[in-house]
Design a protein around this motif. Structure first.
Motif, PDB file in Angstrom:
ATOM      1  N   LEU A  49       3.977 -26.381  -8.856  1.00 62.47           N
ATOM      2  CA  LEU A  49       3.886 -26.174 -10.472  1.00 62.47           C
ATOM      3  C   LEU A  49       4.297 -24.871 -10.724  1.00 62.47           C
ATOM      4  CD1 LEU A  49       0.245 -27.632 -10.711  1.00 62.47           C
ATOM      5  CD2 LEU A  49       2.172 -28.928 -10.793  1.00 62.47           C
ATOM      6  N   SER A  50       5.263 -24.918 -11.546  1.00 61.46           N
ATOM      7  CA  SER A  50       5.749 -23.594 -11.928  1.00 61.46           C
ATOM      8  C   SER A  50       5.998 -23.351 -13.643  1.00 61.46           C
ATOM      9  CB  SER A  50       7.140 -23.156 -11.322  1.00 61.46           C
ATOM     10  OG  SER A  50       7.716 -21.924 -11.628  1.00 61.46           O
ATOM     11  N   GLY A  51       5.445 -22.634 -14.439  1.00 58.74           N
ATOM     12  CA  GLY A  51       5.319 -22.696 -15.553  1.00 58.74           C
ATOM     13  C   GLY A  51       4.980 -24.096 -16.248  1.00 58.74           C
ATOM     14  N   LYS A  52       5.873 -24.608 -16.883  1.00 61.22           N
ATOM     15  CA  LYS A  52       5.695 -26.015 -17.512  1.00 61.22           C
ATOM     16  C   LYS A  52       6.227 -27.021 -16.687  1.00 61.22           C
ATOM     17  CE  LYS A  52       4.695 -24.566 -22.141  1.00 61.22           C
ATOM     18  NZ  LYS A  52       5.142 -24.595 -23.780  1.00 61.22           N
ATOM     19  N   GLU A  53       6.843 -26.716 -15.498  1.00 59.52           N
ATOM     20  CA  GLU A  53       7.641 -27.481 -14.545  1.00 59.52           C
ATOM     21  C   GLU A  53       6.963 -27.814 -13.537  1.00 59.52           C
ATOM     22  OE1 GLU A  53      10.689 -28.754 -15.714  1.00 59.52           O
ATOM     23  OE2 GLU A  53      10.488 -27.265 -17.585  1.00 59.52           O
ATOM     24  N   GLU A  54       7.166 -29.081 -13.050  1.00 56.71           N
ATOM     25  CA  GLU A  54       6.642 -29.653 -11.713  1.00 56.71           C
ATOM     26  C   GLU A  54       7.709 -30.032 -10.905  1.00 56.71           C
ATOM     27  OE1 GLU A  54       4.182 -33.601 -10.729  1.00 56.71           O
ATOM     28  OE2 GLU A  54       3.157 -32.246 -12.034  1.00 56.71           O
ATOM     29  N   TYR A  55       7.847 -29.430  -9.679  1.00 55.71           N
ATOM     30  CA  TYR A  55       8.934 -29.831  -8.481  1.00 55.71           C
ATOM     31  C   TYR A  55       8.305 -30.422  -7.500  1.00 55.71           C
ATOM     32  CZ  TYR A  55      10.942 -26.230 -11.488  1.00 55.71           C
ATOM     33  OH  TYR A  55      11.395 -25.394 -12.252  1.00 55.71           O
ATOM     34  N   VAL A  56       8.856 -31.629  -7.033  1.00 53.81           N
ATOM     35  CA  VAL A  56       8.348 -32.185  -5.540  1.00 53.81           C
ATOM     36  C   VAL A  56       9.448 -31.592  -4.553  1.00 53.81           C
ATOM     37  CG1 VAL A  56       8.036 -34.350  -4.199  1.00 53.81           C
ATOM     38  CG2 VAL A  56       7.292 -34.179  -6.658  1.00 53.81           C
ATOM     39  N   LEU A  57       8.993 -30.904  -3.732  1.00 48.54           N
ATOM     40  CA  LEU A  57       9.935 -30.398  -2.461  1.00 48.54           C
ATOM     41  C   LEU A  57       9.832 -31.102  -1.232  1.00 48.54           C
ATOM     42  CD1 LEU A  57       9.661 -26.420  -3.033  1.00 48.54           C
ATOM     43  CD2 LEU A  57      11.022 -28.045  -3.991  1.00 48.54           C
ATOM     44  N   LYS A  58      10.901 -31.576  -0.616  1.00 51.15           N
ATOM     45  CA  LYS A  58      10.850 -32.560   0.677  1.00 51.15           C
ATOM     46  C   LYS A  58      11.584 -31.576   1.699  1.00 51.15           C
ATOM     47  CE  LYS A  58      11.081 -36.555  -1.729  1.00 51.15           C
ATOM     48  NZ  LYS A  58      11.861 -37.906  -2.241  1.00 51.15           N
ATOM     49  N   GLU A  59      11.561 -32.165   2.842  1.00 50.34           N
ATOM     50  CA  GLU A  59      11.921 -31.444   4.044  1.00 50.34           C
ATOM     51  C   GLU A  59      13.399 -30.891   3.706  1.00 50.34           C
ATOM     52  OE1 GLU A  59      13.075 -32.180   8.775  1.00 50.34           O
ATOM     53  OE2 GLU A  59      11.685 -33.530   7.716  1.00 50.34           O
ATOM     54  N   ASN A  60      13.501 -29.308   4.207  1.00 57.46           N
ATOM     55  CA  ASN A  60      14.780 -28.788   4.050  1.00 57.46           C
ATOM     56  C   ASN A  60      14.981 -28.110   2.411  1.00 57.46           C
ATOM     57  OD1 ASN A  60      16.550 -27.606   5.685  1.00 57.46           O
ATOM     58  ND2 ASN A  60      18.561 -28.720   4.941  1.00 57.46           N
ATOM     59  N   ASP A  61      13.982 -28.568   1.619  1.00 53.65           N
ATOM     60  CA  ASP A  61      14.249 -27.777   0.084  1.00 53.65           C
ATOM     61  C   ASP A  61      13.976 -26.412   0.377  1.00 53.65           C
ATOM     62  OD1 ASP A  61      15.052 -30.428  -0.605  1.00 53.65           O
ATOM     63  OD2 ASP A  61      13.294 -31.025  -1.747  1.00 53.65           O
TER      64      ASP A  61
END
Length: 313
Positions: A49-61
């Protein structure tokens, strides 16, 4: 990895001007700090969760968090992440304008990975150098850090905005006061009204302000703060679930279960059982460390690092 909440302070040795760990991230509530942070996922999946954004990080990201950028991490499964933090004071020695600049480095948004692979390789080299501690390793670490900074400035820098920085400083000062108060009193009932009075603001204004800059309500932030402590107690103590709920400031066992299940999609009892089972069967070497207000278990696996390095080369 249990990271500090609100404004985060970590002791960083000037001889080795960075903070780097390889760990299984469990839950990191929203916080910020005066360091650039890079997350490199080696295994599994995490949600950032960064600011108002949401990121899903997977292997190697790979994802970069700018200094003083509010962020948090959640994970519903086992993972392994390299977390690198470089303090602004170190970067300032070679790039004086760093405080006015922003970087955008998110590998899963780009097809070409050439520039990201440079950063990945340098981070793994940093970790291997730190683990092996050969003669002159501190010189090598400084060299690798400077190489990372050079590549960030060359390939990932976006236009700076000095006025935005000045406005942001005032916002961060207020958020820091609120965060410090929540940190000191999370085990007791806290209302937005008492914080609004402390800040000389109306409750509606403070509610809107907090939501705008933190991306969540104050109540959600406070519950996440309590959850971080609850997760630690579940794993590190033999306290009952009820005792943990009360110690962390939840009004009742029912409210604790409700908040916990919403975040981790399981009960506190099942979470404790699963985490303890995984820790007891772990094949990697676990090292418990404390740095400032950090407390975490670092998973050391040289073979895994070398495997990723060979893949990048």
């Amino acid at each position: 990895m249990l990271m500090d909440y609100q404004y985060e302070t970590v002791t960083i040795n000037e001889g080795i001007p960075m903070f780097l760990l390889m760990t299984n991230v469990r839950f990191v509530p929203l916080h910020w700090h005066d360091r650039i942070e890079i997350l490199f996922v080696l295994k599994g999946k995490i949600k950032v969760l960064s600011g108002k954004e949401e990121y899903v990080l997977k292997e190697n990201d790979l994802l970069l968090i700018n200094h003083n950028e509010v962020h948090g991490v959640e994970a519903g499964e086992n993972n392994k992440v390299l977390v690198l933090q470089i303090p602004i004071w170190f970067i300032k020695k070679v790039h004086k304008n760093i405080e006015n600049e922003t970087f955008r480095c998110q590998s899963n948004l780009h097809k070409s990975q050439e520039n990201f692979n440079i950063i990945r390789t340098l981070i793994i080299q940093l970790k291997l150098t730190l683990l092996k501690k050969d003669i002159g390793y501190d010189i090598k670490i400084n060299s690798l850090l400077l190489d990372i900074i050079y590549n960030l400035i060359t390939h990932f820098r976006i236009e700076n905005n000095k006025q935005a920085k000045q406005n942001n400083e005032k916002v961060m000062e207020r958020l820091t006061r609120i965060g410090n108060y929540a940190n000191e009193h999370f085990m007791h009932p806290i209302t937005l009204g008492e914080i609004a009075e402390m800040e000389g603001l109306s409750v509606p204004y403070l509610s809107k302000f907090f939501k705008q800059y933190m991306g969540q309500s104050f109540n959600k932030y406070l519950n996440d703060l309590r959850l971080e402590h609850a997760v630690r107690y579940l794993i590190e103590t033999d306290w009952t679930i009820t005792q943990i709920a009360m110690e962390c400031g939840f009004g009742s066992l029912n409210s604790f279960h409700k908040v916990f299940r919403k975040t981790f999609h399981t009960t506190p009892y099942q979470y404790r059982k699963k985490q303890l089972a995984e820790m007891s069967s772990a094949s990697t070497h676990l090292i418990r460390k404390r740095n400032g207000r950090y407390e975490y278990e670092e998973e050391i696996n040289l073979k895994e690092l070398e495997k990723h390095m060979s893949f990048l080369q």
